[in-house]
Scaffold this motif. Structure first.
Motif, PDB file in Angstrom:
ATOM      1  N   ARG A 123       0.807  -1.228   0.000  1.00 27.47           N
ATOM      2  CA  ARG A 123       0.000   0.000   0.000  1.00 27.47           C
ATOM      3  C   ARG A 123       0.830   1.263   0.000  1.00 27.47           C
ATOM      4  NH1 ARG A 123      -3.164  -3.058   3.372  1.00 27.47           N
ATOM      5  NH2 ARG A 123      -5.175  -3.642   2.481  1.00 27.47           N
ATOM      6  N   ILE A 124       2.128   1.124   0.084  1.00 32.98           N
ATOM      7  CA  ILE A 124       2.970   2.337   0.171  1.00 32.98           C
ATOM      8  C   ILE A 124       3.070   2.989  -1.204  1.00 32.98           C
ATOM      9  CG2 ILE A 124       5.299   3.175   0.685  1.00 32.98           C
ATOM     10  CD1 ILE A 124       5.600   0.816   2.592  1.00 32.98           C
ATOM     11  N   THR A 125       2.974   4.301  -1.222  1.00 35.74           N
ATOM     12  CA  THR A 125       3.252   5.038  -2.458  1.00 35.74           C
ATOM     13  C   THR A 125       4.662   5.607  -2.352  1.00 35.74           C
ATOM     14  OG1 THR A 125       0.954   5.625  -2.715  1.00 35.74           O
ATOM     15  CG2 THR A 125       2.545   6.953  -3.912  1.00 35.74           C
ATOM     16  N   TRP A 126       5.481   5.355  -3.332  1.00 32.27           N
ATOM     17  CA  TRP A 126       6.897   5.764  -3.243  1.00 32.27           C
ATOM     18  C   TRP A 126       7.114   7.103  -3.939  1.00 32.27           C
ATOM     19  CZ3 TRP A 126       9.511   3.093   0.139  1.00 32.27           C
ATOM     20  CH2 TRP A 126       9.094   1.786   0.434  1.00 32.27           C
ATOM     21  N   ALA A 127       8.043   7.864  -3.416  1.00 30.20           N
ATOM     22  CA  ALA A 127       8.361   9.155  -4.032  1.00 30.20           C
ATOM     23  C   ALA A 127       9.190   8.934  -5.291  1.00 30.20           C
ATOM     24  CB  ALA A 127       9.151  10.014  -3.044  1.00 30.20           C
ATOM     25  N   SER A 128      10.019   7.907  -5.256  1.00 31.57           N
ATOM     26  CA  SER A 128      10.813   7.582  -6.448  1.00 31.57           C
ATOM     27  C   SER A 128      11.009   6.083  -6.438  1.00 31.57           C
ATOM     28  CB  SER A 128      12.175   8.278  -6.385  1.00 31.57           C
ATOM     29  OG  SER A 128      12.905   7.800  -5.270  1.00 31.57           O
ATOM     30  N   TRP A 129      11.410   5.552  -7.560  1.00 29.83           N
ATOM     31  CA  TRP A 129      11.686   4.099  -7.610  1.00 29.83           C
ATOM     32  C   TRP A 129      12.974   3.913  -8.399  1.00 29.83           C
ATOM     33  CZ3 TRP A 129       8.336  -0.197  -6.144  1.00 29.83           C
ATOM     34  CH2 TRP A 129       8.965  -1.456  -6.350  1.00 29.83           C
ATOM     35  N   THR A 130      14.045   3.509  -7.696  1.00 28.42           N
ATOM     36  CA  THR A 130      15.303   3.233  -8.405  1.00 28.42           C
ATOM     37  C   THR A 130      15.768   1.818  -8.109  1.00 28.42           C
ATOM     38  OG1 THR A 130      16.572   4.077  -6.546  1.00 28.42           O
ATOM     39  CG2 THR A 130      16.027   5.646  -8.298  1.00 28.42           C
ATOM     40  N   SER A 131      14.903   1.025  -7.504  1.00 22.85           N
ATOM     41  CA  SER A 131      15.317  -0.317  -7.105  1.00 22.85           C
ATOM     42  C   SER A 131      15.224  -1.278  -8.288  1.00 22.85           C
ATOM     43  CB  SER A 131      14.418  -0.807  -5.984  1.00 22.85           C
ATOM     44  OG  SER A 131      14.655  -2.175  -5.762  1.00 22.85           O
ATOM     45  N   VAL A 132      16.177  -2.209  -8.363  1.00 23.31           N
ATOM     46  CA  VAL A 132      16.104  -3.228  -9.420  1.00 23.31           C
ATOM     47  C   VAL A 132      15.418  -4.472  -8.883  1.00 23.31           C
ATOM     48  CG1 VAL A 132      18.128  -2.445 -10.657  1.00 23.31           C
ATOM     49  CG2 VAL A 132      18.397  -4.085  -8.800  1.00 23.31           C
ATOM     50  N   LEU A 133      14.989  -4.423  -7.614  1.00 17.99           N
ATOM     51  CA  LEU A 133      14.380  -5.591  -6.987  1.00 17.99           C
ATOM     52  C   LEU A 133      12.954  -5.278  -6.605  1.00 17.99           C
ATOM     53  CD1 LEU A 133      17.406  -6.346  -4.674  1.00 17.99           C
ATOM     54  CD2 LEU A 133      16.881  -7.420  -6.834  1.00 17.99           C
ATOM     55  N   GLY A 134      12.171  -6.317  -6.419  1.00 19.92           N
ATOM     56  CA  GLY A 134      10.775  -6.138  -6.025  1.00 19.92           C
ATOM     57  C   GLY A 134       9.875  -6.799  -7.041  1.00 19.92           C
ATOM     58  N   ASP A 135       8.708  -7.265  -6.557  1.00 20.15           N
ATOM     59  CA  ASP A 135       7.792  -7.978  -7.451  1.00 20.15           C
ATOM     60  C   ASP A 135       7.354  -7.109  -8.610  1.00 20.15           C
ATOM     61  OD1 ASP A 135       8.054  -9.956  -5.718  1.00 20.15           O
ATOM     62  OD2 ASP A 135       6.124  -9.688  -4.713  1.00 20.15           O
ATOM     63  N   GLU A 136       7.300  -5.794  -8.381  1.00 22.70           N
ATOM     64  CA  GLU A 136       6.799  -4.908  -9.436  1.00 22.70           C
ATOM     65  C   GLU A 136       7.746  -4.866 -10.634  1.00 22.70           C
ATOM     66  OE1 GLU A 136       5.537  -3.215  -5.441  1.00 22.70           O
ATOM     67  OE2 GLU A 136       7.186  -4.359  -6.276  1.00 22.70           O
ATOM     68  N   VAL A 137       9.004  -5.248 -10.407  1.00 22.55           N
ATOM     69  CA  VAL A 137       9.978  -5.104 -11.498  1.00 22.55           C
ATOM     70  C   VAL A 137      10.659  -6.419 -11.850  1.00 22.55           C
ATOM     71  CG1 VAL A 137      10.424  -2.673 -11.083  1.00 22.55           C
ATOM     72  CG2 VAL A 137      11.749  -4.369  -9.843  1.00 22.55           C
ATOM     73  N   VAL A 138      10.041  -7.568 -11.518  1.00 27.63           N
ATOM     74  CA  VAL A 138      10.659  -8.850 -11.869  1.00 27.63           C
ATOM     75  C   VAL A 138      10.903  -8.931 -13.373  1.00 27.63           C
ATOM     76  CG1 VAL A 138      10.167 -11.301 -12.081  1.00 27.63           C
ATOM     77  CG2 VAL A 138       9.840 -10.161  -9.912  1.00 27.63           C
ATOM     78  N   GLY A 139      10.023  -8.301 -14.157  1.00 23.90           N
ATOM     79  CA  GLY A 139      10.117  -8.403 -15.613  1.00 23.90           C
ATOM     80  C   GLY A 139      11.347  -7.761 -16.220  1.00 23.90           C
ATOM     81  N   ILE A 140      12.090  -6.954 -15.449  1.00 20.53           N
ATOM     82  CA  ILE A 140      13.260  -6.309 -16.065  1.00 20.53           C
ATOM     83  C   ILE A 140      14.455  -7.257 -16.106  1.00 20.53           C
ATOM     84  CG2 ILE A 140      12.502  -4.032 -15.271  1.00 20.53           C
ATOM     85  CD1 ILE A 140      14.693  -4.088 -13.159  1.00 20.53           C
ATOM     86  N   TRP A 141      14.362  -8.409 -15.441  1.00 18.75           N
ATOM     87  CA  TRP A 141      15.489  -9.362 -15.451  1.00 18.75           C
ATOM     88  C   TRP A 141      15.355 -10.267 -16.650  1.00 18.75           C
ATOM     89  CZ3 TRP A 141      19.502  -9.430 -11.920  1.00 18.75           C
ATOM     90  CH2 TRP A 141      19.404  -8.440 -10.935  1.00 18.75           C
ATOM     91  N   SER A 142      16.418 -10.365 -17.438  1.00 14.63           N
ATOM     92  CA  SER A 142      16.292 -11.140 -18.673  1.00 14.63           C
ATOM     93  C   SER A 142      16.834 -12.546 -18.471  1.00 14.63           C
ATOM     94  CB  SER A 142      17.052 -10.447 -19.807  1.00 14.63           C
ATOM     95  OG  SER A 142      18.429 -10.619 -19.603  1.00 14.63           O
ATOM     96  N   ARG A 143      16.618 -13.396 -19.485  1.00 17.03           N
ATOM     97  CA  ARG A 143      16.997 -14.807 -19.347  1.00 17.03           C
ATOM     98  C   ARG A 143      18.495 -14.993 -19.216  1.00 17.03           C
ATOM     99  NH1 ARG A 143      12.669 -15.231 -22.747  1.00 17.03           N
ATOM    100  NH2 ARG A 143      11.153 -16.837 -22.195  1.00 17.03           N
ATOM    101  N   ASN A 144      19.269 -14.166 -19.932  1.00 13.71           N
ATOM    102  CA  ASN A 144      20.703 -14.491 -19.962  1.00 13.71           C
ATOM    103  C   ASN A 144      21.506 -13.689 -18.956  1.00 13.71           C
ATOM    104  OD1 ASN A 144      20.197 -12.177 -21.234  1.00 13.71           O
ATOM    105  ND2 ASN A 144      21.215 -12.673 -23.158  1.00 13.71           N
ATOM    106  N   THR A 145      20.953 -13.502 -17.751  1.00 16.62           N
ATOM    107  CA  THR A 145      21.751 -12.792 -16.756  1.00 16.62           C
ATOM    108  C   THR A 145      22.372 -13.757 -15.765  1.00 16.62           C
ATOM    109  OG1 THR A 145      19.683 -12.475 -15.617  1.00 16.62           O
ATOM    110  CG2 THR A 145      20.549 -10.579 -16.766  1.00 16.62           C
ATOM    111  N   ASP A 146      22.841 -14.928 -16.212  1.00 20.43           N
ATOM    112  CA  ASP A 146      23.409 -15.847 -15.220  1.00 20.43           C
ATOM    113  C   ASP A 146      24.686 -15.279 -14.629  1.00 20.43           C
ATOM    114  OD1 ASP A 146      22.968 -16.475 -17.873  1.00 20.43           O
ATOM    115  OD2 ASP A 146      24.625 -17.909 -17.837  1.00 20.43           O
TER     116      ASP A 146
END
Length: 1977
Positions: A1873-1896
């Motif tokens: 429920r939190i509204t963020w002032a900014s978002w610079t995180s690479v982690l979190g359920d909201e941004v799982v889609g930014i991780w690609s297949r070949n990042t082993d």
């Protein structure tokens, strides 16, 4: 005695039944003449349906599997399988080869396609990389090659509407290729959501980038560009195998047996279902019924051709489409074994594993009946009356059918194993059935096939059987190679061979037995002959074997290895061969290719008439390979020829291998090399005269030049001899024995070929002695024959490899035009046809071949000459078809085309040389006679005998014997020039007298050498059993010669010069009178060779004689008695010397021992080394001892120093060694590895060296090269610099001129490949996209179906964006702040008269307009650019070349490449993929702008020259063992360039396609040493300037150092620039700015005067990395990433470009309301950048590396986090420090102001976030911190209400904490429920889609959500910027990618209002500003 030759009759292929439909597709087309072209087995077939005729193309030697039709539809390209498969392009009309393309693919050629205009052909290989190759097929040249795909490629096609674009498809992929330069660059087709990723089987291209493709599931996929646009579903029921485009539309054929026609927009027109036809192959077998499957379609007008899997071809007329017409049938898949011929009619019966039996009419060439059986059929027989057909089956049964209606008579199964052979008896009463159960059953025909007998003698399966004519006997062959006989019909074995003596056999199909011994090769026990059939009438035998050969031999052939004629066509196993009943035809059947071949038999009388028909060409000869059983009809081989054919010219060590050997040895000897080494001597020698001519194993190697001089060769030297002045000039470009020489028709150039592992051919000018072209890379072991074409443009050469490869060159371009294996036997001569330069002949051991060029290959046919003779020489006559050749028996053969017309007896013994004149010929032979002939060889006009009696008085020597064997003849200038086997060159006057011009020793090694004590004479003795005296004075002649009983190895003059002692090889020695050479005394005391012989000094009282028995005997000369023996040596003695008193002998042995003996008794003495040096030796010829230890080279394991001699003034020691080097050292040579001067002239061993009595000459003898060479000694001082001056010594000095950190970094840098980059941060844990997600509260179903709760709050506060939120669609690169100066050089240039500048950073080329400050970008590089250059030729304005990093040089897309592009339009002109694995570190254009030079970072530091417009590699060579920094063309040349690097400067010349280089010679200046060279510039008159690491500049004239400009800069001279317009030179270096000096200097043309400029950068040390000079301005690029423009007049500096000098740039902060941003980097600076103004506004030096930076919400304060744990707060207005604090000891990773400006959060590597309350003032006390963070902090974001902070950590965990209490929030529902002032995180359920297949291995490193909250931009370790929608909770979300950065992005931010995205680079230290393109409203 049976005739041993091949039979005179022959076979001609008349018909082939079948079509290859299995495993192939798209292989059936209409030609322009409306004929049908296809292939079967190894034969291309052109079938004329109207006339029912077939033509055959027989140029392949294995299965053809691919075919393409040229757009004009006459030419066909076919590709085959095999270990070295090739492609043939042939004419479907004449069925002759037009071109052969070879040497690229392995395994096979899967697909072929011509482009629209038919100039290029693309092929795909079957190798593991499925290599794709584009050919200029007419020239046989590869234009480009690249790995195609990891899996099979099924089809490839050119885009017929866009040039240089291709499409390929195959297993699970489709790729769209573009061809530019030599690079094929693929883009994978994007299947997207439109269709499934699946295997694509075929394709066709249409307009507007549309491609249609057929998929495995029967759909048609339609592509636009690289994206899948739509699919046509269910076009076919299953896989679509073939697609064919024509004017009307497209035809497709599938596995479902249908052909569909489509219009041009792929709307269906009609369906043709072939399954419903009444013709063709009906499959009525249950489980394998796979029905009919279409493999190939061709639509042409209203006709459609269809090829099926089952070897059938249908023709369909469109308007009558339900009546397909069957035009060709064959057996289908499965092996074909059964063959029988009808006894009375022209019929053949075949049966196959496809279970069908078929009857073929041999007259109508058609299938007339077929019948399907239950079982696979393995053999067949027809009864004698022609009524019954018996078939043997695979399951052990046999069936008998009636021939007329194919009804079954009987079916019997008595055996379990396959029936392999059955035969009816000649009387028709019995049928014998042989099975794999090792037995033969006999059945009675009339008793309805009742079994009446059984033969059981075999222990193995039965392979062949024959009945006797009286039907009483049967003979069998079995698998174990036994031949047995049985009485019939009982089946009793006959053991008594007597009763068989008179048996006549009705047929002969057995492979064993005396009558057919000859079918087997000698010495071989292989059973690969499957079938034999004898034709008793014509006495010939036909055999069929496993290699696809049909052979014709004489019958009977009793002796093994008989001669035969062979015919190719079948690909692999031929299973059976039979004569038709009337012997008109031979039928053969192929096992795997399941085809039936019908051959017409042409008997002898007919073959005579057929002579005028040219034989059908095949690549193999239709005459057999030679077997040795034919010695009977070949004369005794001549001893000389015998000797010559056995010479292999192999070397233990090839000179090419020396650099590697040296490197290996150097490692071992590094330590000793540090010691001071003796310098090289001041004086040198120069080759003056050579006594010798190589006649003993070479022929026709002696010519007159244009100016009347004589050119020939000996050892490794080409000699031009002036007979008027008796002088010689030398071509010294070769480094090993020259074996052949040919002269250009204009007689000014000569081609010479040498021995070598990769042996080279040099074409050189006889006047200037300079190489015009060097041809390498083709011949192994050596080149044995050469010939120029009549127009002088082409050169043919023959190699010494096992196949005697023939190559045809365009020698000026250095280009190989064609090549082919010549013959297994040695080739002696090659000649190009003077009238038709595409034809040539070769002649040699037992053969004569006639060749013509076809593309990249040559097609050869053997001359027809009854018995095969060895040819020694050949010439063309007065018309193009007349050829004359000389044989080893003394005959001249006269040929017309390839037929022998007649022979003329010319000499006794071999004819070694012949020469064609205007009207007639001249020949020379072993009989020593020169004969002149008329032009038809009818009359001999005149003969000259070479005799002593006719020797003219002016001769330079004596003839050793009368009538020496003549090896070379040439005419000109009124004389005949003759070279003999004995090494003499004679000039015969037309009127008779003979002058001897040059002579040397004959064949055999020369070892003995002695110089006269006071006259300019020397004596030599050789294994050729002669002793000779030579005059060294200007008359250069042989004064006396004497023949000896035995060869000798040593000789010595007595001190008074009157006597000469000679040691012989049998252990005896003689003393002879030095003038008359008559014996004085002789002794014979030893068995072994006498290896050295010496008179004692003074009166010469004693003579020491050393022998191979390891003794030295001492004789008293006066009394002729032996007075002493020196004993104690363990090995043979090699050298010895007397001391001055004549009392002491020094002895060396082969075991490298040094001994001393006292004379005359021979008592052994032990003398310490220190004393040895004090002894006064009369001579020094020993090679051991401390005073000469420096003469042994680094690589002494592979080479011996064989000889040494000290000059009489005791200053210079000359040595000779096994590698052919003569070296000079300064004496004494103490310490290891002394420096020397080295000279190459002898080819292999230098066996002896001696100084003349006054030191004016050095005389050397070479062992095998038989030469005596005389060198003039040039003393110090008066020596001019000659090109043949010595090479420098081996080990460079260790000190390289100092150390410099910048140089070291540049040398040691490892450029990472983006695609392989790994984590930048030390992350741990499981990546987000691999973590298992906890289901959230909502998903657990706790929520009511209709929510009454408040709607979920926004994820992100979107306060500062206008009313309407618009997503961002695209990013466009707007600005780049950065310049790569810290490890690249010479990479800033002016363009357009100084209006623009060009430079690079990361992978972007940047053009900056100086007036508008606008940047434009070249973004085609896929990885970092390392070097840049511009083309200065006016024809190529604004042409730029840039080279990039890459991994391996496998020519794939990640290979290093060079892009040549237009700086203004940014258009790519050419892409050059290169083999410089690692990357390209330097590029340079030539003077004309047409050539480009590149240097690689690969371990060999390869240097390559390109014709960049064509993408063609012109030449390439290993550069240096260590790093080369720069290589540049001379500004006035296209052939000369200079490379500089670590302790390296080399001067290169391009000759044809070869690169020749010289090391810089330093020895001319005292104390000059080779330093690391960093830069190069040029001056007039061949001056070169190189800048060094120590700040000096070296000045070179040609390749010799003439001057040093000391301390041109105080630090390394990194860069130099030569101004073309006025020759002034700019240098840039590293130094502290001072009053008089500066890092930038402008010099005059000679580098004598200079003016220094100061760069006002405020740096402590200026380091200039790049300079360029325009009109009145100098452009400077610095190590600190600045680009500065300096005015020449006022020295004013203007900084044009700024950048961070050291990276990474970690911190990035965008201003809350203005378009400015801050960056903070490792270099300790914070910089403020203005986007609209496009420049840096300010920079602050912090003194420590900075890690993070952030603006306060109002933009009035800035917080900076440092690497040392400190953080600072600045006021923006004044840049004053408001406060600073250091609570941590490790780097601060992120720092943030809370949105209400109250708190400051500081996250560090110590796994903590500290909170500070800013309202408490600048003392900054920590109020709290967040604990239990599992890893270091990466990014932090505050919530909009400033009460929470989210933290992303290095453990891939995202945590939320309360502010300021620091308590962790764990409840997911709360966090959601939190509204963020900014978002610079690479982690979190909201941004799982930014991780690609070949990042082993690599990570997403940074992210930022736009202010609108609709997009998220990310940066990763691969250097990509990506744009996603936000939020993106689905894995692997769709995105757009933007390339440009190097590996590792560190940070990314949106500016206010989402106008721009700023990304910061780690490796590239650059800031990219991207403009956001918003979606329209």
């Amino acid at each position: 005695m049976a005739d041993r030759t091949a039979p005179n009759c022959h076979l001609r292929l008349e018909w082939v039944y079948g079509y290859r439909g299995h495993q192939c597709r798209n292989n059936l087309y209409y030609t322009a003449a409306k004929e049908i072209v296809y292939f079967v087995a190894g034969v291309g077939v052109v079938y004329n349906t109207r006339e029912h005729k077939q033509k055959f193309y027989l140029g392949h030697n294995d299965d053809i599997i691919s075919l393409a039709l040229h757009p004009e539809r006459v030419l066909v390209a076919t590709g085959q399988v095999g270990k070295e498969p090739y492609i043939c392009v042939w004419d479907s009309y004449t069925v002759q080869t037009v071109s052969i393309l070879k040497d690229v693919h392995t395994h096979g050629i899967a697909c072929l396609a011509f482009d629209l205009d038919g100039q290029c052909l693309v092929s795909v290989g079957l190798d593991s990389k499925n290599t794709i190759c584009v050919w200029d097929w007419r020239r046989g040249k590869v234009l480009a090659a690249a790995p195609g795909h990891t899996d099979r490629i099924f089809d490839i096609s050119w885009d017929l509407y866009q040039s240089s674009k291709l499409v390929s498809c195959g297993v699970k992929h489709i790729k769209f290729w573009s061809l530019c330069g030599n690079a094929l660059t693929p883009k994978r087709g994007v299947f997207g959501k439109t269709g499934d990723l699946q295997t694509i089987l075929c394709l066709a291209c249409a307009k507007d980038e549309v491609t249609y493709s057929g998929a495995l599931n029967g759909d048609i996929y339609v592509w636009k560009g690289i994206n899948l646009m739509r699919t046509v579903q269910g076009a076919h029921g299953s896989g679509i195998f073939s697609m064919n485009a024509c004017e009307e539309g497209f035809a497709t054929g599938g596995r479902d047996g249908c052909v569909r026609l489509w219009d041009l927009n792929f709307k269906p027109i009609t369906v043709i279902d072939l399954r419903e036809t009444d013709q063709g192959y009906k499959v009525a077998r249950g489980e394998n019924s796979r029905g009919l499957s279409v493999r190939s379609v061709c639509w042409r007008g209203d006709h459609i051709l269809v090829g099926t899997q089952d070897s059938e071809i249908f023709e369909v007329v469109v308007h009558d489409r339900n009546k397909p017409f069957l035009i060709m049938q064959g057996h289908c898949e499965g092996e074909l074994w059964a063959l029988a011929v009808h006894p009375t009619k022209p019929l053949a019966m075949t049966g196959s594993d496809d279970r069908s039996v078929r009857i073929w009419s041999l007259i109508d060439h058609a299938l007339i009946a077929r019948c399907n059986m239950e079982e696979p059929i393995r053999c067949a027989a027809v009864s004698t009356d022609g009524i019954h057909l018996a078939l043997g089956m695979k399951d052990g049964s046999f069936t008998v059918l009636r021939v007329r209606d194919m009804t079954e008579v009987v079916h019997i199964k008595d055996r379990k194993e396959a029936i392999h052979e059955l035969k009816y008896s000649p009387d028709g009463a019995h049928l014998a059935v042989g099975s794999n159960d090792n037995s033969v059953d006999v059945y009675g025909v009339v008793q309805r096939y009742k079994k009446v007998g059984e033969c059981i003698g075999s222990t193995s399966f039965i392979t062949h059987m024959d009945w006797s004519t009286d039907s009483k006997y049967l003979q069998t062959n079995d698998g174990s190679g036994r031949r047995l006989f049985y009485r019939m019909p009982s089946g009793k074995e006959v053991t008594n061979r007597e009763e068989l003596k008179l048996v006549q056999w009705a047929s002969w199909t057995c492979v064993l037995g005396p009558e057919v011994n000859g079918i087997w090769p000698k010495y071989s026990d292989i059973n690969d002959i499957n079938s034999v059939d004898a034709n008793f009438n014509n006495q010939v035998l036909v055999t069929a074997d496993d290699y696809g050969l049909v052979k014709l031999l004489r019958y009977p052939c009793v002796k093994k290895g008989a001669k035969f004629k062979k015919y190719l066509g079948h690909s692999a196993h031929i299973t059976n061969a039979r004569w038709s009943h009337d012997y008109q035809w031979v039928i053969t059947i192929g096992g795997a290719d399941h085809s039936v071949f019908q051959w017409k038999f042409v008997p002898e009388r007919k073959s005579k008439e057929a002579l005028h028909i040219a034989p059908q060409e095949t690549l193999a000869d239709s005459n057999s390979e030679e077997s040795d059983s034919d010695q009977s009809d070949v004369p005794e081989m001549d001893s000389e020829i015998e000797q010559e054919t056995q010479l292999t010219y192999r070397r233990q060590v090839y000179k090419e291998d020396l650099p590697q050997l040296k490197e290996q040895c150097k490692e071992k000897h590094r330590a000793t090399a540090m010691k001071k080494r003796e310098r090289a001597p001041g004086s040198g020698v120069k080759l003056h005269f050579i006594h010798g001519y190589r006649g003993y194993d070479c022929r026709s190697n002696l010519f007159y030049t244009q100016t009347g001089e004589i050119v020939y060769h000996v050892a490794a030297i080409g000699i031009v001899y002036n007979r008027q002045q008796n002088t010689q000039r030398f071509y010294m470009g070769h480094d090993d024995d020259i074996l052949c020489l040919a002269i250009h028709p204009l007689k000014d150039f000569v081609a010479t070929g040498q021995v070598g592992r990769d042996s080279s051919i040099h074409i050189w000018d006889t006047e200037t002695l300079k190489p015009m072209s060097v041809l390498r890379g083709f011949h192994q072991l050596g080149v044995c024959a050469l010939d120029f074409s009549a127009d002088g443009k082409r050169l043919a050469s023959v190699g010494l490899d096992d196949n005697h490869t023939i190559v045809l060159w365009d020698w000026r371009k250095g280009e190989k035009l064609s090549a082919m294996r010549g013959s297994k036997d040695k080739i002696f001569v090659v000649k190009i046809n003077p009238y038709l330069p595409d034809k040539l002949i070769t002649a040699g051991v037992k053969h004569m071949k006639f060749w013509h060029k076809a593309g990249g290959g040559l097609i050869g046919r053997k001359g027809n000459m009854g018995k095969t003779e060895t040819m020694m020489c050949a010439v063309y006559g007065w018309s193009e078809e007349m050829v004359f050749s000389g044989t080893c028996t003394g005959d001249i053969c006269i040929w017309r085309d390839m037929f022998l017309m007649k022979t003329v007896k010319a000499h006794d013994g071999p004819v070694f040389s012949m020469h064609a004149l205007e009207k007639g010929f001249v020949t020379g032979g072993k009989d020593g006679i020169v004969a002149l002939w008329d032009d038809t060889f009818e009359r001999c006009l005149k003969t000259y005998a070479i005799k002593r009696a006719v020797l003219a008085p002016g001769s330079k020597g004596l003839l050793l014997e009368d009538n020496p064997s003549i090896r070379a003849i040439s005419l000109g200038h009124g004389h005949i020039l003759v070279g003999t086997k004995n090494g003499e060159i004679l000039e015969v006057d037309k009127s008779g007298p003979i002058t001897l011009l040059v002579q040397g020793h004959m064949e055999g090694e020369v070892w003995g050498l002695a110089t006269h004590p006071h006259l300019p004479l020397c004596a030599t003795v050789s294994d050729d059993k002669t002793l000779r005296i030579w005059d060294l004075s200007p008359s250069h002649c042989m004064l006396a010669v004497r023949k000896l009983r035995k060869g000798g190895r040593c000789c010595c003059f007595s001190p008074d010069g009157k006597a000469l002692a000679v040691g012989l090889n049998d252990g005896s020695f003689l003393i002879v009178n030095a003038d008359t050479l008559e014996d004085l005394v002789s002794f014979h005391h030893r068995k072994d060779i006498i290896s050295d012989i010496r008179f004692s000094p003074g009166t010469g009282k004693y003579l020491a004689v050393a022998s191979g028995d390891s003794f030295v005997d001492i004789y008293n000369v006066m009394s002729s008695k032996r007075v002493g023996v020196c004993k104690g040596c363990l090995n043979y003695i090699t050298h010895m010397d007397w001391d001055k008193r004549g009392k002491l002998l020094q002895v060396n042995t082969g075991a490298k021992e040094q001994f001393f003996f006292e004379a005359p008794r021979g008592k052994r003495q032990t003398i310490p080394a220190t004393e040895v040096e004090k002894i006064d030796w009369t001579t020094w010829t020993c090679v051991l001892g401390t005073s000469v230890e420096g003469i042994w080279p680094v690589i002494s394991e592979v080479t011996e120093v064989t000889a040494a001699c000290l000059s009489n003034d005791r200053k210079v020691l000359a040595t000779g060694d096994d590698l052919g080097y003569v070296k000079l050292f300064r004496y004494p040579v103490k310490g290891k590895y002394a420096k020397f001067k080295r000279y190459v002239a002898h080819s292999t061993h230098v066996t002896n060296v001696r100084w003349s009595h006054d030191d004016s000459l050095l005389v050397t003898v070479g062992g095998g090269d038989t030469c005596l060479m005389i060198w003039a000694h040039e003393l110090e001082g008066h020596r001019e610099f000659k090109q043949c001056d010595s090479e420098e010594s081996d080990i460079e000095s260790e000190d390289d001129g100092g150390y410099d950190s910048d140089v070291t970094r540049e040398n040691e840098i490892n450029y990472t490949i983006k695609a392989l980059s790994t984590n930048m941060r030390p992350m741990t844990g499981v990546k987000p996209h691999l973590q298992l997600k906890e289901p959230s509260v909502d998903e657990r179903g706790s929520r009511p179906p209709v929510s009454r709760a408040l709607p979920q709050p926004e994820k992100l506060q979107t306060n500062n964006v206008g009313k309407k939120k618009r997503p961002i669609e695209d990013l466009v690169l707007e600005l780049v702040f950065g310049y790569r100066g810290n490890d690249c050089r010479n990479n800033v240039h002016y363009l357009n008269e100084g209006a623009d500048i060009i430079y690079h950073t990361a992978s972007v080329g940047i053009v900056l307009n100086l007036t508008t400050s606008c940047q434009s970008f070249y973004v085609e590089h896929s990885d970092d650019i390392l070097c840049l250059t511009i083309n200065q030729h006016p024809k190529f304005p604004n042409v730029v070349a840039t080279g990039q990093v890459g991994d391996t040089g496998d020519m794939s897309a990640t290979s290093p490449s060079i892009h040549v592009w237009d700086a203004m339009t940014k258009q790519t002109l050419s892409v050059l993929r290169c083999f410089h694995s690692g990357g390209v570190c330097s590029v340079s254009f030539s003077a004309t702008g047409k050539l480009l030079l590149s240097v690689g970072l690969d371990p060999e530091h390869t240097v390559t020259i390109w014709k960049w417009q064509e993408g063609a590699k012109l030449a390439s060579r290993i550069g240096h063992t260590q790093r080369i920094f720069v290589a540049e063309f001379r500004p006035d040349s296209d052939t000369h360039f200079v490379s500089v690097g670590i302790k390296h400067v080399r001067f290169w010349t391009l000759a044809g396609r070869a690169l020749l280089s010289k090391k810089g010679v330093l020895s001319s200046l005292e104390d000059a040493r080779m330093q690391t060279m960093l830069s190069v510039a040029f001056g007039a008159n061949n001056l070169t300037f190189t800048g060094t690491i120590s700040g000096d500049v070296c000045v070179w004239k040609e390749h010799i150092l003439v001057r040093i400009v000391a301390k041109a800069h105080t630090g390394p001279v990194f860069t130099m620039y030569t101004t073309l317009r006025d020759g002034l030179i700019v240098t840039g270096g590293k130094e502290r700015p001072s009053k008089e000096g500066g890092a930038l200097k402008l010099w005059d043309q000679e580098l004598k005067r200079c003016r220094a400029f100061r760069l006002e950068t405020g740096q402590v040390i200026d380091c200039v990395r790049s300079v360029c000079r325009g009109k009145g301005k100098i452009l400077v690029g610095t190590r600190n990433a600045e680009i500065i423009e300096v005015g020449e007049k006022n020295a004013a500096c203007n900084i044009l470009v700024n950048g961070h000098m050291d990276g990474p740039i970690w911190g990035l902060g965008t201003h809350p309301s203005r378009d400015v941003f801050l960056s903070a980097a490792e270099d300790g600076t914070v910089r403020l950048w203005d986007i609209p103004e496009k420049k840096m506004l300010n920079k602050v030096n912090l003194g420590h590396p900075a890690r993070t930076i952030s603006y306060s919400p109002e933009g009035d304060m800035v917080a900076i986090g440092m690497k040392n744990g400190e953080f600072i707060i600045l006021l923006v207005a004044s840049l004053k420090i408001w406060g600073k604090k250091r609570d941590r000891r490790s780097p601060i990773q992120d720092i943030r102001f809370s949105p209400n400006s109250r708190f400051l959060a500081v996250g560090s590597t110590e796994c903590a976030v500290d909170f500070y309350d800013l309202t408490l003032g600048p003392q900054l006390n920590r109020i709290n911190c967040c604990r239990d963070i599992p890893s270091f902090v990466m990014q932090m974001d505050f919530s909009a209400d400033s009460t929470f902070v989210q933290i992303s950590t290095g453990a891939y965990k995202r945590l939320v904490y309360e502010v300021p209490s620091g308590k962790q929030v764990t409840e997911q529902a709360h966090i959601d429920r939190i509204t963020w002032a900014s978002w610079t995180s690479v982690l979190g359920d909201e941004v799982v889609g930014i991780w690609s297949r070949n990042t082993d291995k690599a990570d997403v490193t940074c992210a930022c959500v736009s202010h609108s909250g609709l997009n998220i931009a990310t940066g990763d370790d691969f250097g990509m910027v990506k744009l996603f929608d936000f939020p993106c909770p689905e894995k692997f979300a769709k995105h757009k990618r933007f390339l440009g950065h190097s590996a590792h992005l560190t940070n990314i931010r949106f500016t206010n209002g989402d106008r721009f995205v700023v990304s910061a680079g780690g490796d590239d230290r650059s800031l990219f500003v991207w403009r956001c393109v918003h979606a329209p409203h």
